[in-house]
Design a protein around this motif. Structure first.
Motif, PDB file in Angstrom:
ATOM      1  N   SER A   1      11.700 -28.735  31.068  1.00  8.05           N
ATOM      2  CA  SER A   1      12.074 -27.626  29.854  1.00  8.05           C
ATOM      3  C   SER A   1      11.746 -27.044  30.594  1.00  8.05           C
ATOM      4  O   SER A   1      11.122 -26.665  31.698  1.00  8.05           O
ATOM      5  N   ALA A   2      12.655 -26.107  30.037  1.00  4.23           N
ATOM      6  CA  ALA A   2      12.696 -24.430  30.238  1.00  4.23           C
ATOM      7  C   ALA A   2      13.283 -23.382  29.851  1.00  4.23           C
ATOM      8  O   ALA A   2      13.771 -23.819  28.282  1.00  4.23           O
ATOM      9  N   GLU A   3      12.323 -22.478  29.577  1.00  4.39           N
ATOM     10  CA  GLU A   3      13.142 -21.117  28.614  1.00  4.39           C
ATOM     11  C   GLU A   3      13.830 -19.955  29.571  1.00  4.39           C
ATOM     12  O   GLU A   3      13.274 -19.869  30.266  1.00  4.39           O
ATOM     13  N   MET A   4      14.957 -19.410  28.742  1.00  2.00           N
ATOM     14  CA  MET A   4      15.432 -18.808  29.255  1.00  2.00           C
ATOM     15  C   MET A   4      15.588 -17.410  28.599  1.00  2.00           C
ATOM     16  O   MET A   4      15.425 -16.862  28.091  1.00  2.00           O
ATOM     17  N   ASP A   5      15.606 -16.117  29.558  1.00  2.00           N
ATOM     18  CA  ASP A   5      15.361 -15.095  30.035  1.00  2.00           C
ATOM     19  C   ASP A   5      16.667 -14.264  30.261  1.00  2.00           C
ATOM     20  O   ASP A   5      17.344 -14.250  30.977  1.00  2.00           O
ATOM     21  N   ILE A   6      16.711 -13.438  29.239  1.00  2.00           N
ATOM     22  CA  ILE A   6      17.687 -12.545  29.856  1.00  2.00           C
ATOM     23  C   ILE A   6      17.746 -11.130  30.010  1.00  2.00           C
ATOM     24  O   ILE A   6      16.054 -10.424  29.059  1.00  2.00           O
ATOM     25  N   SER A   7      18.225 -10.061  31.237  1.00  2.00           N
ATOM     26  CA  SER A   7      17.807  -9.119  31.258  1.00  2.00           C
ATOM     27  C   SER A   7      17.531  -8.340  30.693  1.00  2.00           C
ATOM     28  O   SER A   7      18.888  -8.381  29.234  1.00  2.00           O
ATOM     29  N   CYS A   8      16.982  -7.744  29.839  1.00  2.00           N
ATOM     30  CA  CYS A   8      16.435  -6.748  28.459  1.00  2.00           C
ATOM     31  C   CYS A   8      17.987  -6.040  28.424  1.00  2.00           C
ATOM     32  O   CYS A   8      18.320  -5.400  29.319  1.00  2.00           O
ATOM     33  N   THR A   9      19.119  -5.575  27.442  1.00  4.98           N
ATOM     34  CA  THR A   9      19.884  -5.267  26.689  1.00  4.98           C
ATOM     35  C   THR A   9      19.988  -3.731  26.751  1.00  4.98           C
ATOM     36  O   THR A   9      21.235  -3.188  26.855  1.00  4.98           O
ATOM     37  N   GLY A  57      15.679 -22.353  24.315  1.00  5.72           N
ATOM     38  CA  GLY A  57      15.145 -22.590  24.978  1.00  5.72           C
ATOM     39  C   GLY A  57      15.844 -24.022  25.468  1.00  5.72           C
ATOM     40  O   GLY A  57      17.057 -24.273  24.289  1.00  5.72           O
ATOM     41  N   CYS A  58      15.587 -25.095  26.241  1.00  9.16           N
ATOM     42  CA  CYS A  58      16.130 -25.647  27.561  1.00  9.16           C
ATOM     43  C   CYS A  58      16.205 -26.650  27.855  1.00  9.16           C
ATOM     44  O   CYS A  58      14.827 -27.218  28.038  1.00  9.16           O
ATOM     45  N   GLY A  59      17.624 -27.521  28.408  1.00  7.32           N
ATOM     46  CA  GLY A  59      16.475 -28.935  29.141  1.00  7.32           C
ATOM     47  C   GLY A  59      17.107 -29.693  29.649  1.00  7.32           C
ATOM     48  O   GLY A  59      18.311 -30.204  28.750  1.00  7.32           O
ATOM     49  N   MET A  60      16.349 -30.513  29.922  1.00  3.05           N
ATOM     50  CA  MET A  60      17.584 -32.171  30.409  1.00  3.05           C
ATOM     51  C   MET A  60      16.926 -32.906  28.909  1.00  3.05           C
ATOM     52  O   MET A  60      15.877 -33.792  29.364  1.00  3.05           O
ATOM     53  N   VAL A  61      17.628 -33.714  29.061  1.00  5.36           N
ATOM     54  CA  VAL A  61      17.259 -35.447  27.494  1.00  5.36           C
ATOM     55  C   VAL A  61      16.427 -35.589  28.006  1.00  5.36           C
ATOM     56  O   VAL A  61      17.039 -36.662  28.983  1.00  5.36           O
TER      57      VAL A  61
END
Ligand code: PHE
Length: 341
Positions: A255-263, A283-287
């Motif tokens: 599992s992972a959490e994804m960040d983006i560079s501050c808009t 949040g995301c990941g492989m089932v």
């Protein structure tokens, strides 16, 4: 001299085409046809010269003519009276009063945008019920009873039957798709979810999610990253950086959490990114193989990825809305700001 009949016919034509241009013309008409020495009176006078056997018929025709002359006068008279009562005549060339046009709710604007981005790469939209059973909201998603992960989300239970909950995430809609649709599956599930949180600027007892699920042969973590990278570029613009941090969700592994560079600050540090240069958006990941097995799918043959984002969060990052309560207060001064997007 023309017969009474002929005279009447001629006058009738005149009356039928008569339209007064003003009140003076209407008065002239009244005097000419209906006055003490008017045409109607004169014609009645001529009745004396009509032979006795034709008199009855001529009388009927003449009465009809009289009624026509009077009703024409009455209709213009009443028209004139009502217009006079209304004040000056209406100027049809003036522009109309503009009707205020409603605006789309910012969350709907953003939800539509998310949907259209994923539709372009073959995802279809699936929805599910907001009142869910335990199986679809928890158990089938690798969270059996007493699993500690159930405490990650503060759940509202239906008081009369705690086997039913207000769904805490739209993963429940994905569970319903997995159970009913043939593979491969590629869906996004937008919708409202509920959690027992005290209402504040940063938390609310309901919010909106858009979760995605892709299950097929040979789906890899690289596919997940590329799909989300495409999403971020479309939503926040070319050049937006992404980073993945390891995380934990019971239904995905890894599992992972994804960040983006501050808009807002582009990475140099501001309030939105709490001076870190990064904002978390999903949040995301492989089932998880257990979850696939729960739906009779062989994890040795099929793999999949899933992700889930809060629509409020995406809207906050995109449009710098800093108080969640604004979304449900129906203040038009707030809502109108999204008119042009
Ligand atoms: N369902 C998770 C939540 O509501 C989000 C998520 C979805 C995480 C899919 C990973 C994969 O917090």
């Amino acid at each position: 001299m023309a017969s009474l009949q002929e005279q009447i016919q001629q006058f009738e034509q005149e009356i039928n085409s008569f339209v007064p241009a003003n009140i003076a013309e209407l008065e002239d008409y009244r005097i000419r046809f209906l006055g003490a020495k008017g045409i109607v009176k004169q014609l009645f006078g001529e009745m004396k010269s009509v032979p006795a056997e034709e008199r009855k018929e001529a009388g009927q025709v003449l009465n009809g003519f009289k009624m026509l002359a009077e009703s024409k006068y009455e209709s213009f008279k009443s028209l004139q009276e009502t217009t006079a009562a209304k004040g000056p005549a209406i100027d049809n060339t003036l522009p109309g009063t503009p009707m205020p046009i409603g605006t789309r709710h910012p969350l709907r604007v953003v939800e539509n945008k998310i949907i259209s981005i994923f539709e372009r790469i073959g995802f279809s939209v699936a929805t599910g019920p907001e009142i869910e059973d335990d199986w679809h909201n928890f158990t089938s998603l690798n969270m059996p009873e007493h699993h500690p992960a159930r405490d990650m989300q503060d759940t509202f239970y239906v008081s009369s039957d705690p086997a039913w909950v207000l769904r805490t995430h739209t993963s429940s809609a994905q569970a319903r798709i997995l159970e009913s649709q043939p593979l491969p599956i590629r869906v996004i599930c937008p919708g409202r979810v509920y959690r027992n949180e005290t209402i504040s600027a940063r938390a609310h007892c309901f919010f909106h999610q858009c979760e995605g699920l892709y299950v097929d042969k040979n789906v890899s973590f690289a596919d997940l990253k590329q799909t989300l990278y495409y999403f971020v570029t479309e939503m926040f613009g070319e050049g937006t950086q992404v980073r993945f941090r390891p995380s934990y969700f019971p239904f995905t592994e890894p599992s992972a959490e994804m960040d983006i560079s501050c808009t807002v600050c582009g990475g140099s540090g501001c309030n939105l990114c709490k001076h870190t240069g990064w904002v978390e958006i999903l949040g995301c990941g492989m089932v998880h193989p257990n979850m696939l097995r729960n739906f009779g799918i062989d994890p040795e043959v099929y793999t999949g990825f899933a992700f889930g984002m809060g629509v409020e969060r995406i809207t906050q990052v995109k449009y710098q809305v800093n108080d969640l309560r604004l979304y449900s207060q129906n203040d038009v001064r707030f809502l109108r700001q999204f008119q042009s997007i």
